[in-house]
Design a protein around this motif. Structure first.
Motif, PDB file in Angstrom:
ATOM      1  N   SER A 106       0.709  -1.109  -0.216  1.00  0.00           N
ATOM      2  CA  SER A 106      -0.038  -0.023  -0.129  1.00  0.00           C
ATOM      3  C   SER A 106       0.914   1.067   0.152  1.00  0.00           C
ATOM      4  CB  SER A 106      -0.864   0.126   1.304  1.00  0.00           C
ATOM      5  OG  SER A 106      -1.625  -1.049   1.202  1.00  0.00           O
ATOM      6  N   TRP A 112      -3.281   5.532  -0.855  1.00  0.00           N
ATOM      7  CA  TRP A 112      -3.850   4.448  -1.626  1.00  0.00           C
ATOM      8  C   TRP A 112      -3.586   3.022  -0.738  1.00  0.00           C
ATOM      9  CZ3 TRP A 112      -5.502   4.315  -6.484  1.00  0.00           C
ATOM     10  CH2 TRP A 112      -5.462   5.462  -7.386  1.00  0.00           C
ATOM     11  N   CYS A 114      -4.143  -1.427  -0.134  1.00  0.00           N
ATOM     12  CA  CYS A 114      -4.466  -2.617  -0.887  1.00  0.00           C
ATOM     13  C   CYS A 114      -4.115  -3.793  -0.258  1.00  0.00           C
ATOM     14  CB  CYS A 114      -3.195  -2.664  -2.067  1.00  0.00           C
ATOM     15  SG  CYS A 114      -3.572  -3.800  -3.428  1.00  0.00           S
ATOM     16  N   ALA A 130      -8.693   3.945  -2.888  1.00  0.00           N
ATOM     17  CA  ALA A 130      -7.902   5.442  -2.816  1.00  0.00           C
ATOM     18  C   ALA A 130      -8.979   6.436  -2.025  1.00  0.00           C
ATOM     19  CB  ALA A 130      -7.982   5.900  -4.293  1.00  0.00           C
ATOM     20  N   GLN A 133      -8.063  10.260  -3.130  1.00  0.00           N
ATOM     21  CA  GLN A 133      -6.761  10.551  -3.988  1.00  0.00           C
ATOM     22  C   GLN A 133      -7.427  10.262  -5.669  1.00  0.00           C
ATOM     23  OE1 GLN A 133      -3.757  11.056  -3.152  1.00  0.00           O
ATOM     24  NE2 GLN A 133      -4.672  11.258  -1.239  1.00  0.00           N
ATOM     25  N   LEU A 137      -6.490   3.680 -11.144  1.00  0.00           N
ATOM     26  CA  LEU A 137      -5.923   2.627 -10.557  1.00  0.00           C
ATOM     27  C   LEU A 137      -4.827   1.793 -11.258  1.00  0.00           C
ATOM     28  CD1 LEU A 137      -5.730   0.698  -8.076  1.00  0.00           C
ATOM     29  CD2 LEU A 137      -7.434  -0.952  -9.252  1.00  0.00           C
TER      30      LEU A 137
END
Length: 191
Positions: A106, A112, A114, A130, A133, A137
């Protein structure tokens, strides 16, 4: 806790939610007509995704997100319609079903986040978000897997399938453009 000698103490977050910028909108909702959007809109959904993603690596034993009967903070509104947060928890469930967690860095400092997994059948999942942001992607995928389905949570879609993504197998690069330049959540399936 460990540093203070409490090595066998459970670390529990008894309740977490996305809060408003000012609690006055809750005390006086007539003065803040957008309070429902602030507490339960896209920012709240992206925040829930980020918390679920980040807390997988936090020293937390239990965390509770209360949903039932709450028209203010829950995953359903007062008419029992699903809010965007409901779709975030649904996407997280797909990733959590994966038997093996996969490294997915991440960029938390950049907003962001993940989380990724792979199941016994070889199907992989990436749950990305996000928070405030802009931009597309972009996932760099290693290990020979290829994306087969991309679903999006944003102001227009509720875990709906996206058709505008591109895959460059020679680079292992998946790009999903944004229709709107704000917070968003994605669930990508790989095989």
């Amino acid at each position: 806790l460990d540093g203070l000698g409490f090595t066998k103490t459970e670390n529990v977050i008894a309740e977490w939610h996305y809060g408003p910028e000012s609690w006055e909108v809750i005390r006086h909702p007539e003065q803040g007509p957008a309070y429902g959007e602030e507490l339960n809109g896209l920012e709240s959904a992206a925040y829930a995704a980020a918390v679920l993603q980040r807390f997988q690596d936090a020293p937390v034993d239990q965390m509770f997100f209360y949903t039932g009967g709450s028209s203010l903070f829950g995953v359903y509104d007062e008419w029992h319609r699903k809010r965007l947060k409901w779709y975030v928890f649904r996407a997280f469930a797909d990733v959590a079903r994966g038997a093996t967690r996969v490294v997915a860095p991440s960029k938390a400092a950049d907003g962001w986040y993940c989380l990724a997994s792979k199941n016994a059948e070889g199907r992989g999942y990436v749950f990305a978000s996000a928070l405030r942001q802009p931009g597309p992607l972009q996932l760099e995928v290693k290990g020979g897997m290829k994306p087969v389905r991309v679903r999006v949570i944003d102001r227009l879609r509720k875990l709906d399938e996206a058709t505008d993504w591109t895959w460059k197998p020679e680079e292992g690069l998946l790009t999903v453009p944004r229709q709107l330049g704000e917070s968003a959540v994605w669930l990508v399936e790989f095989e």
